[in-house]
Design a protein around this motif. Structure first.
Motif, PDB file in Angstrom:
ATOM      1  N   LEU A  22      -4.881  10.588  52.673  1.00  0.00           N
ATOM      2  CA  LEU A  22      -5.177  10.474  50.694  1.00  0.00           C
ATOM      3  C   LEU A  22      -4.759  11.441  50.172  1.00  0.00           C
ATOM      4  O   LEU A  22      -4.796  12.344  51.397  1.00  0.00           O
ATOM      5  CB  LEU A  22      -5.930  10.088  50.802  1.00  0.00           C
ATOM      6  N   ALA A  23      -4.318  11.569  49.778  1.00  0.00           N
ATOM      7  CA  ALA A  23      -4.421  12.429  49.315  1.00  0.00           C
ATOM      8  C   ALA A  23      -5.653  13.658  48.667  1.00  0.00           C
ATOM      9  O   ALA A  23      -6.685  12.935  48.444  1.00  0.00           O
ATOM     10  CB  ALA A  23      -3.444  12.512  47.361  1.00  0.00           C
ATOM     11  N   ASP A  24      -5.316  15.470  49.117  1.00  0.00           N
ATOM     12  CA  ASP A  24      -6.243  16.249  48.735  1.00  0.00           C
ATOM     13  C   ASP A  24      -6.969  15.406  50.601  1.00  0.00           C
ATOM     14  O   ASP A  24      -8.742  16.073  50.353  1.00  0.00           O
ATOM     15  CB  ASP A  24      -6.844  15.867  48.022  1.00  0.00           C
ATOM     16  N   GLU A  25      -6.647  14.824  51.076  1.00  0.00           N
ATOM     17  CA  GLU A  25      -8.042  14.685  52.413  1.00  0.00           C
ATOM     18  C   GLU A  25      -7.585  15.099  53.472  1.00  0.00           C
ATOM     19  O   GLU A  25      -6.327  15.089  53.916  1.00  0.00           O
ATOM     20  CB  GLU A  25      -7.922  12.903  52.659  1.00  0.00           C
ATOM     21  N   ALA A  26      -8.139  16.094  54.091  1.00  0.00           N
ATOM     22  CA  ALA A  26      -7.610  16.492  55.866  1.00  0.00           C
ATOM     23  C   ALA A  26      -7.034  15.596  56.642  1.00  0.00           C
ATOM     24  O   ALA A  26      -6.653  16.055  57.312  1.00  0.00           O
ATOM     25  CB  ALA A  26      -9.001  17.211  56.033  1.00  0.00           C
ATOM     26  N   THR A  27      -8.336  14.406  56.865  1.00  0.00           N
ATOM     27  CA  THR A  27      -8.480  13.924  57.980  1.00  0.00           C
ATOM     28  C   THR A  27      -7.434  12.630  57.350  1.00  0.00           C
ATOM     29  O   THR A  27      -7.821  11.830  56.800  1.00  0.00           O
ATOM     30  CB  THR A  27      -9.296  13.314  58.605  1.00  0.00           C
ATOM     31  N   PRO A  28      -6.902  12.109  58.250  1.00  0.00           N
ATOM     32  CA  PRO A  28      -5.938  11.288  58.180  1.00  0.00           C
ATOM     33  C   PRO A  28      -7.131   9.906  59.361  1.00  0.00           C
ATOM     34  O   PRO A  28      -7.674  10.218  59.307  1.00  0.00           O
ATOM     35  CB  PRO A  28      -4.661  10.958  59.232  1.00  0.00           C
ATOM     36  N   GLN A  29      -6.712   8.514  57.835  1.00  0.00           N
ATOM     37  CA  GLN A  29      -7.022   7.411  58.790  1.00  0.00           C
ATOM     38  C   GLN A  29      -6.370   6.167  58.032  1.00  0.00           C
ATOM     39  O   GLN A  29      -5.601   6.324  57.595  1.00  0.00           O
ATOM     40  CB  GLN A  29      -8.294   7.191  57.229  1.00  0.00           C
TER      41      GLN A  29
ATOM     42  N   PHE B  12       2.215   8.403  44.231  1.00  0.00           N
ATOM     43  CA  PHE B  12       0.542   8.836  44.196  1.00  0.00           C
ATOM     44  C   PHE B  12       0.114   7.651  42.837  1.00  0.00           C
ATOM     45  O   PHE B  12       0.617   7.343  41.462  1.00  0.00           O
ATOM     46  CB  PHE B  12      -0.051   9.618  44.904  1.00  0.00           C
ATOM     47  N   ILE B  13      -0.544   6.659  42.685  1.00  0.00           N
ATOM     48  CA  ILE B  13      -1.041   6.498  41.211  1.00  0.00           C
ATOM     49  C   ILE B  13      -1.922   7.025  40.951  1.00  0.00           C
ATOM     50  O   ILE B  13      -1.513   6.982  39.659  1.00  0.00           O
ATOM     51  CB  ILE B  13      -1.728   4.407  42.082  1.00  0.00           C
ATOM     52  N   ASP B  14      -2.907   8.013  41.050  1.00  0.00           N
ATOM     53  CA  ASP B  14      -4.103   8.933  41.092  1.00  0.00           C
ATOM     54  C   ASP B  14      -2.489   9.465  39.605  1.00  0.00           C
ATOM     55  O   ASP B  14      -1.966  10.324  40.910  1.00  0.00           O
ATOM     56  CB  ASP B  14      -4.547   9.461  41.617  1.00  0.00           C
ATOM     57  N   LYS B  15      -2.699  10.282  39.036  1.00  0.00           N
ATOM     58  CA  LYS B  15      -1.930  10.507  37.732  1.00  0.00           C
ATOM     59  C   LYS B  15      -2.196  12.362  38.139  1.00  0.00           C
ATOM     60  O   LYS B  15      -0.975  13.003  37.865  1.00  0.00           O
ATOM     61  CB  LYS B  15      -2.709  10.087  36.199  1.00  0.00           C
ATOM     62  N   ASP B  16      -3.543  12.538  38.566  1.00  0.00           N
ATOM     63  CA  ASP B  16      -3.565  14.137  38.877  1.00  0.00           C
ATOM     64  C   ASP B  16      -2.901  14.651  40.469  1.00  0.00           C
ATOM     65  O   ASP B  16      -1.816  15.381  40.306  1.00  0.00           O
ATOM     66  CB  ASP B  16      -4.582  14.702  38.747  1.00  0.00           C
ATOM     67  N   ALA B  17      -2.288  13.133  41.275  1.00  0.00           N
ATOM     68  CA  ALA B  17      -2.458  13.684  42.525  1.00  0.00           C
ATOM     69  C   ALA B  17      -1.106  13.323  42.435  1.00  0.00           C
ATOM     70  O   ALA B  17      -0.251  13.780  42.688  1.00  0.00           O
ATOM     71  CB  ALA B  17      -2.723  12.098  43.281  1.00  0.00           C
ATOM     72  N   ALA B  18      -0.133  12.416  41.380  1.00  0.00           N
ATOM     73  CA  ALA B  18       1.573  12.770  41.097  1.00  0.00           C
ATOM     74  C   ALA B  18       1.538  13.624  41.046  1.00  0.00           C
ATOM     75  O   ALA B  18       3.143  13.830  41.392  1.00  0.00           O
ATOM     76  CB  ALA B  18       1.110  10.949  40.384  1.00  0.00           C
ATOM     77  N   VAL B  19       1.114  13.695  39.881  1.00  0.00           N
ATOM     78  CA  VAL B  19       1.903  15.402  39.268  1.00  0.00           C
ATOM     79  C   VAL B  19       1.904  16.425  40.282  1.00  0.00           C
ATOM     80  O   VAL B  19       2.552  17.536  39.958  1.00  0.00           O
ATOM     81  CB  VAL B  19       1.012  15.923  37.906  1.00  0.00           C
ATOM     82  N   ARG B  20       0.691  16.340  40.747  1.00  0.00           N
ATOM     83  CA  ARG B  20       0.345  17.436  42.431  1.00  0.00           C
ATOM     84  C   ARG B  20       1.771  17.482  43.110  1.00  0.00           C
ATOM     85  O   ARG B  20       2.527  18.601  44.239  1.00  0.00           O
ATOM     86  CB  ARG B  20      -0.209  17.490  42.593  1.00  0.00           C
ATOM     87  N   TYR B  21       1.528  15.739  44.217  1.00  0.00           N
ATOM     88  CA  TYR B  21       2.315  16.011  45.038  1.00  0.00           C
ATOM     89  C   TYR B  21       4.236  15.286  44.963  1.00  0.00           C
ATOM     90  O   TYR B  21       4.908  15.502  45.812  1.00  0.00           O
ATOM     91  CB  TYR B  21       1.590  14.659  45.630  1.00  0.00           C
TER      92      TYR B  21
ATOM     93  N   GLY C 275      -4.939   0.599  43.515  1.00  0.00           N
ATOM     94  CA  GLY C 275      -5.868   1.105  42.848  1.00  0.00           C
ATOM     95  C   GLY C 275      -5.423   2.362  42.953  1.00  0.00           C
ATOM     96  O   GLY C 275      -4.001   3.031  43.018  1.00  0.00           O
ATOM     97  N   GLU C 276      -6.563   3.198  42.273  1.00  0.00           N
ATOM     98  CA  GLU C 276      -6.429   4.773  42.518  1.00  0.00           C
ATOM     99  C   GLU C 276      -6.194   5.714  42.854  1.00  0.00           C
ATOM    100  O   GLU C 276      -5.773   6.487  43.023  1.00  0.00           O
ATOM    101  CB  GLU C 276      -8.147   4.869  41.885  1.00  0.00           C
ATOM    102  N   LYS C 277      -6.422   5.239  44.661  1.00  0.00           N
ATOM    103  CA  LYS C 277      -6.271   5.839  45.833  1.00  0.00           C
ATOM    104  C   LYS C 277      -4.570   5.574  46.529  1.00  0.00           C
ATOM    105  O   LYS C 277      -5.145   5.682  47.438  1.00  0.00           O
ATOM    106  CB  LYS C 277      -7.423   5.964  46.969  1.00  0.00           C
ATOM    107  N   ASP C 278      -4.069   4.402  45.657  1.00  0.00           N
ATOM    108  CA  ASP C 278      -3.456   4.205  47.012  1.00  0.00           C
ATOM    109  C   ASP C 278      -1.551   4.852  46.266  1.00  0.00           C
ATOM    110  O   ASP C 278      -1.885   5.661  45.291  1.00  0.00           O
ATOM    111  CB  ASP C 278      -3.020   2.607  46.132  1.00  0.00           C
ATOM    112  N   ARG C 279      -0.381   4.644  47.364  1.00  0.00           N
ATOM    113  CA  ARG C 279       0.884   4.957  46.498  1.00  0.00           C
ATOM    114  C   ARG C 279       1.570   3.611  46.701  1.00  0.00           C
ATOM    115  O   ARG C 279       1.346   2.575  47.934  1.00  0.00           O
ATOM    116  CB  ARG C 279       0.464   6.976  47.582  1.00  0.00           C
ATOM    117  N   GLU C 280       2.023   3.839  45.539  1.00  0.00           N
ATOM    118  CA  GLU C 280       3.479   2.943  45.276  1.00  0.00           C
ATOM    119  C   GLU C 280       4.590   2.998  46.248  1.00  0.00           C
ATOM    120  O   GLU C 280       4.793   4.541  46.160  1.00  0.00           O
ATOM    121  CB  GLU C 280       3.667   2.752  44.223  1.00  0.00           C
ATOM    122  N   ILE C 281       4.983   2.505  47.263  1.00  0.00           N
ATOM    123  CA  ILE C 281       6.934   2.286  47.985  1.00  0.00           C
ATOM    124  C   ILE C 281       7.462   2.399  47.006  1.00  0.00           C
ATOM    125  O   ILE C 281       7.422   1.109  46.543  1.00  0.00           O
ATOM    126  CB  ILE C 281       5.842   2.001  48.837  1.00  0.00           C
ATOM    127  N   VAL C 282       8.108   3.188  46.348  1.00  0.00           N
ATOM    128  CA  VAL C 282       9.479   3.297  45.467  1.00  0.00           C
ATOM    129  C   VAL C 282      10.455   2.615  46.314  1.00  0.00           C
ATOM    130  O   VAL C 282      11.127   2.133  45.812  1.00  0.00           O
ATOM    131  CB  VAL C 282       9.297   4.726  45.281  1.00  0.00           C
TER     132      VAL C 282
END
Length: 175
Positions: A107-114, A154-163, A136-143
């Protein structure tokens, strides 16, 4: 006329008991003449059940494997970013198969995969994310996904801007 003091007390208790019993249901049945002794607010209707999860048009097995990974912000940089992602196959990003049918990713900003789920939506878009409604806020859209190149955002605006837009290019099988 009741002459005994004892009989008068018993009669009063009987009357009070009868009144208490007859008024006991007033709080739940609307009370006397529309007056209520309990909560005067009507109970809210129950929450609707969550919408059933729609299956994604992409299967998790299609994403499992080794991927070169890079990202871009400007859509004009997509081709250059795909080439940069191919160069990352020396140190590939691994998307694993989850135990319950999902994929193992970060997930965005998470060190451990899940384990994340592939989710469809009524609009036809596909998402990768934790259990819950699609988009949802933690999802990513498959473009886009053509079997060889996967682009997500990423759906989360902050994560989308950073990544930016994440480009995954499938690495060749190990020799």
């Amino acid at each position: 006329m009741i002459r005994s003091r004892y009989a008068r007390t018993v009669a009063h208790l009987a009357i009070v008991s009868t009144l208490a019993l007859s008024l006991g249901g007033c709080g739940t049945s609307g009370g006397l003449g529309g007056f209520s002794f309990g909560n005067s607010q009507p109970t809210p209707p129950p929450e609707p059940p969550p919408a059933p999860e729609l299956p994604a048009s992409i299967r998790s097995e299609e994403l499992v494997g080794r991927w070169g990974l890079a990202s871009y912000m400007n859509p004009n940089d997509r081709v250059r970013t795909e080439n940069a992602a191919r160069g990352q196959c020396k140190q590939p990003y691994i998307i694993g198969q989850g135990a319950t049918g999902g994929v193992i990713m970060h997930l965005a900003d998470e060190a451990t995969p899940q384990e994340l789920r592939l989710k469809g939506s009524p609009s036809g878009k596909n998402y990768i994310g934790p259990p819950g409604p699609a988009g949802g806020e933690k999802d990513r859209e498959i473009v886009s996904f053509d079997g060889r190149i996967l682009v997500t955002r990423f759906i989360d605006k902050d994560a989308a801007v950073r990544y930016g837009n994440m480009v995954y290019v499938r690495c060749a099988p190990k020799a």
